[in-house]
Design a protein around this motif. Structure first.
Motif, PDB file in Angstrom:
ATOM      1  N   MET A 153       0.823  -1.201   0.000  1.00 33.27           N
ATOM      2  CA  MET A 153       0.000   0.000   0.000  1.00 33.27           C
ATOM      3  C   MET A 153       0.863   1.260   0.000  1.00 33.27           C
ATOM      4  O   MET A 153       0.525   2.257  -0.645  1.00 33.27           O
ATOM      5  CB  MET A 153      -0.932  -0.010   1.216  1.00 33.27           C
ATOM      6  CG  MET A 153      -1.952   1.127   1.218  1.00 33.27           C
ATOM      7  SD  MET A 153      -2.964   1.173  -0.298  1.00 33.27           S
ATOM      8  CE  MET A 153      -3.783  -0.424  -0.206  1.00 33.27           C
ATOM      9  N   THR A 154       1.984   1.219   0.718  1.00 33.91           N
ATOM     10  CA  THR A 154       2.909   2.360   0.728  1.00 33.91           C
ATOM     11  C   THR A 154       3.455   2.610  -0.677  1.00 33.91           C
ATOM     12  O   THR A 154       3.543   3.756  -1.135  1.00 33.91           O
ATOM     13  CB  THR A 154       4.070   2.113   1.700  1.00 33.91           C
ATOM     14  OG1 THR A 154       3.547   1.940   3.023  1.00 33.91           O
ATOM     15  CG2 THR A 154       5.036   3.293   1.706  1.00 33.91           C
ATOM     16  N   LYS A 155       3.793   1.535  -1.383  1.00 32.31           N
ATOM     17  CA  LYS A 155       4.288   1.659  -2.754  1.00 32.31           C
ATOM     18  C   LYS A 155       3.206   2.225  -3.670  1.00 32.31           C
ATOM     19  O   LYS A 155       3.476   3.053  -4.541  1.00 32.31           O
ATOM     20  CB  LYS A 155       4.770   0.304  -3.275  1.00 32.31           C
ATOM     21  CG  LYS A 155       6.051  -0.194  -2.621  1.00 32.31           C
ATOM     22  CD  LYS A 155       6.491  -1.519  -3.226  1.00 32.31           C
ATOM     23  CE  LYS A 155       7.784  -2.008  -2.594  1.00 32.31           C
ATOM     24  NZ  LYS A 155       8.210  -3.312  -3.160  1.00 32.31           N
ATOM     25  N   TYR A 156       1.972   1.759  -3.485  1.00 34.18           N
ATOM     26  CA  TYR A 156       0.859   2.262  -4.286  1.00 34.18           C
ATOM     27  C   TYR A 156       0.680   3.769  -4.079  1.00 34.18           C
ATOM     28  O   TYR A 156       0.462   4.516  -5.029  1.00 34.18           O
ATOM     29  CB  TYR A 156      -0.433   1.541  -3.905  1.00 34.18           C
ATOM     30  CG  TYR A 156      -0.559   0.132  -4.429  1.00 34.18           C
ATOM     31  CD1 TYR A 156       0.303  -0.359  -5.415  1.00 34.18           C
ATOM     32  CD2 TYR A 156      -1.544  -0.726  -3.945  1.00 34.18           C
ATOM     33  CE1 TYR A 156       0.188  -1.654  -5.886  1.00 34.18           C
ATOM     34  CE2 TYR A 156      -1.668  -2.024  -4.411  1.00 34.18           C
ATOM     35  CZ  TYR A 156      -0.799  -2.483  -5.380  1.00 34.18           C
ATOM     36  OH  TYR A 156      -0.916  -3.770  -5.847  1.00 34.18           O
ATOM     37  N   GLN A 157       0.771   4.195  -2.817  1.00 33.26           N
ATOM     38  CA  GLN A 157       0.588   5.610  -2.506  1.00 33.26           C
ATOM     39  C   GLN A 157       1.694   6.461  -3.124  1.00 33.26           C
ATOM     40  O   GLN A 157       1.441   7.557  -3.637  1.00 33.26           O
ATOM     41  CB  GLN A 157       0.540   5.809  -0.986  1.00 33.26           C
ATOM     42  CG  GLN A 157      -0.712   5.236  -0.347  1.00 33.26           C
ATOM     43  CD  GLN A 157      -0.652   5.227   1.170  1.00 33.26           C
ATOM     44  OE1 GLN A 157       0.412   5.445   1.763  1.00 33.26           O
ATOM     45  NE2 GLN A 157      -1.777   4.966   1.820  1.00 33.26           N
ATOM     46  N   GLN A 158       2.922   5.941  -3.104  1.00 30.44           N
ATOM     47  CA  GLN A 158       4.036   6.663  -3.728  1.00 30.44           C
ATOM     48  C   GLN A 158       3.846   6.762  -5.238  1.00 30.44           C
ATOM     49  O   GLN A 158       4.068   7.826  -5.837  1.00 30.44           O
ATOM     50  CB  GLN A 158       5.358   5.958  -3.399  1.00 30.44           C
ATOM     51  CG  GLN A 158       5.758   6.045  -1.938  1.00 30.44           C
ATOM     52  CD  GLN A 158       6.964   5.189  -1.613  1.00 30.44           C
ATOM     53  OE1 GLN A 158       7.368   4.323  -2.406  1.00 30.44           O
ATOM     54  NE2 GLN A 158       7.558   5.403  -0.447  1.00 30.44           N
ATOM     55  N   GLU A 159       3.443   5.660  -5.857  1.00 36.23           N
ATOM     56  CA  GLU A 159       3.216   5.658  -7.297  1.00 36.23           C
ATOM     57  C   GLU A 159       2.070   6.596  -7.664  1.00 36.23           C
ATOM     58  O   GLU A 159       2.133   7.313  -8.670  1.00 36.23           O
ATOM     59  CB  GLU A 159       2.909   4.225  -7.761  1.00 36.23           C
ATOM     60  CG  GLU A 159       2.591   4.103  -9.246  1.00 36.23           C
ATOM     61  CD  GLU A 159       3.750   4.498 -10.139  1.00 36.23           C
ATOM     62  OE1 GLU A 159       3.495   4.857 -11.304  1.00 36.23           O
ATOM     63  OE2 GLU A 159       4.908   4.440  -9.677  1.00 36.23           O
ATOM     64  N   MET A 160       1.030   6.615  -6.842  1.00 38.21           N
ATOM     65  CA  MET A 160      -0.116   7.477  -7.110  1.00 38.21           C
ATOM     66  C   MET A 160       0.288   8.942  -7.002  1.00 38.21           C
ATOM     67  O   MET A 160      -0.172   9.783  -7.793  1.00 38.21           O
ATOM     68  CB  MET A 160      -1.230   7.159  -6.110  1.00 38.21           C
ATOM     69  CG  MET A 160      -2.626   7.468  -6.590  1.00 38.21           C
ATOM     70  SD  MET A 160      -3.080   6.705  -8.175  1.00 38.21           S
ATOM     71  CE  MET A 160      -2.772   4.996  -7.898  1.00 38.21           C
ATOM     72  N   ALA A 161       1.155   9.264  -6.047  1.00 37.26           N
ATOM     73  CA  ALA A 161       1.626  10.646  -5.893  1.00 37.26           C
ATOM     74  C   ALA A 161       2.413  11.076  -7.130  1.00 37.26           C
ATOM     75  O   ALA A 161       2.280  12.213  -7.602  1.00 37.26           O
ATOM     76  CB  ALA A 161       2.486  10.772  -4.640  1.00 37.26           C
ATOM     77  N   ARG A 162       3.224  10.161  -7.670  1.00 36.85           N
ATOM     78  CA  ARG A 162       3.998  10.474  -8.875  1.00 36.85           C
ATOM     79  C   ARG A 162       3.077  10.691 -10.078  1.00 36.85           C
ATOM     80  O   ARG A 162       3.286  11.592 -10.888  1.00 36.85           O
ATOM     81  CB  ARG A 162       4.984   9.349  -9.187  1.00 36.85           C
ATOM     82  CG  ARG A 162       6.085   9.171  -8.147  1.00 36.85           C
ATOM     83  CD  ARG A 162       7.143   8.204  -8.641  1.00 36.85           C
ATOM     84  NE  ARG A 162       8.119   7.899  -7.613  1.00 36.85           N
ATOM     85  CZ  ARG A 162       8.116   6.789  -6.887  1.00 36.85           C
ATOM     86  NH1 ARG A 162       7.179   5.877  -7.105  1.00 36.85           N
ATOM     87  NH2 ARG A 162       9.021   6.572  -5.963  1.00 36.85           N
ATOM     88  N   ARG A 163       2.056   9.842 -10.183  1.00 37.85           N
ATOM     89  CA  ARG A 163       1.151   9.939 -11.322  1.00 37.85           C
ATOM     90  C   ARG A 163       0.322  11.214 -11.284  1.00 37.85           C
ATOM     91  O   ARG A 163      -0.019  11.773 -12.327  1.00 37.85           O
ATOM     92  CB  ARG A 163       0.220   8.722 -11.353  1.00 37.85           C
ATOM     93  CG  ARG A 163       0.913   7.412 -11.682  1.00 37.85           C
ATOM     94  CD  ARG A 163      -0.072   6.276 -11.754  1.00 37.85           C
ATOM     95  NE  ARG A 163      -1.032   6.466 -12.831  1.00 37.85           N
ATOM     96  CZ  ARG A 163      -2.064   5.658 -13.051  1.00 37.85           C
ATOM     97  NH1 ARG A 163      -2.269   4.622 -12.270  1.00 37.85           N
ATOM     98  NH2 ARG A 163      -2.894   5.893 -14.050  1.00 37.85           N
ATOM     99  N   LYS A 164      -0.034  11.663 -10.086  1.00 32.46           N
ATOM    100  CA  LYS A 164      -0.900  12.834  -9.968  1.00 32.46           C
ATOM    101  C   LYS A 164      -0.127  14.151  -9.911  1.00 32.46           C
ATOM    102  O   LYS A 164      -0.715  15.218  -9.969  1.00 32.46           O
ATOM    103  CB  LYS A 164      -1.780  12.705  -8.717  1.00 32.46           C
ATOM    104  CG  LYS A 164      -2.791  11.575  -8.815  1.00 32.46           C
ATOM    105  CD  LYS A 164      -3.831  11.648  -7.723  1.00 32.46           C
ATOM    106  CE  LYS A 164      -3.268  11.359  -6.366  1.00 32.46           C
ATOM    107  NZ  LYS A 164      -4.303  11.307  -5.314  1.00 32.46           N
TER     108      LYS A 164
END
Length: 205
Positions: A153-164
């Motif tokens: 979930m931490t990785k998902y949140q980091q990836e989502m921050a990069r995408r947005k």
């Protein structure tokens, strides 16, 4: 079996959490001076769901009067194998690189499932007053799986921050610097040449 074909779409559309997440993934505006105002007739934000019901595959579209019956699902078939080509046909309507839609699967939170299983095992252990070999192996395994879900979930949140993240200001500044140093046009010409070669290769194939 009776069901409201719009219920799932309404539930998703009325969820503020899902709406916020959905809208947060919209691409950043590049250079918009005359923004189009949304109207009540705009149907961009709605959901189309696919569900197996009583051995048949149904498409539930909130903008249609009722469900669309896509036919029977054989007893030995996985309904996902039946719906996959239908979804792919829908996706192929859009041009390559189109990102104005999301494909989502509604599934249970794995972490919650593991936590529930762990709680049941711990309660069982307390009732028995001892741990069997099975419990001694299963409890650490579930704790490891819970920890893995936290890391994921931490990785998902980091990836989502990069995408947005809005990279446009950075790109604009970079282009200005390259232009000032007379490097922009040479890079542009090289990129155009590479694109032309790539296009020629596709035509030969």
């Amino acid at each position: 079996m009776s069901f409201d074909p719009r219920m799932r779409g309404l539930t998703l559309s009325n969820s503020q959490t899902i709406r916020t997440s959905h809208n947060s993934m919209s691409p950043h505006a590049h250079f918009e001076f005359d923004q189009k105002m949304g109207s009540k007739d705009d149907d961009a934000y709605h959901f189309v769901g696919y569900m197996p019901i009583d051995g048949r595959l149904y498409e539930l579209d909130g903008l249609r009067e009722g469900p669309i019956d896509h036919g029977p699902i054989a007893p030995e078939q996985d309904w996902l194998d039946v719906v996959r080509p239908i979804i792919m046909k829908r996706i192929n309507i859009y041009t390559e690189g189109e990102i104005h839609f999301n494909l989502m699967a509604l599934v249970s939170d794995r972490k919650m499932i593991y936590e529930r299983q762990l709680e049941e095992l711990l309660n069982e252990s307390q009732v028995m007053g001892m741990q069997t070999e099975e419990l001694e192996n299963e409890i650490p395994r579930l704790r490891m799986l819970i920890e893995y879900e936290d890391v994921k979930m931490t990785k998902y949140q980091q990836e989502m921050a990069r995408r947005k993240h809005n990279y446009i200001p950075f790109i604009v500044v970079l282009l200005k610097i390259l232009a000032e140093e007379k490097k922009l046009m040479p890079l542009y010409e090289k990129a155009k040449e590479r694109a032309a070669k790539k296009g020629n290769k596709k035509m030969k194939v």
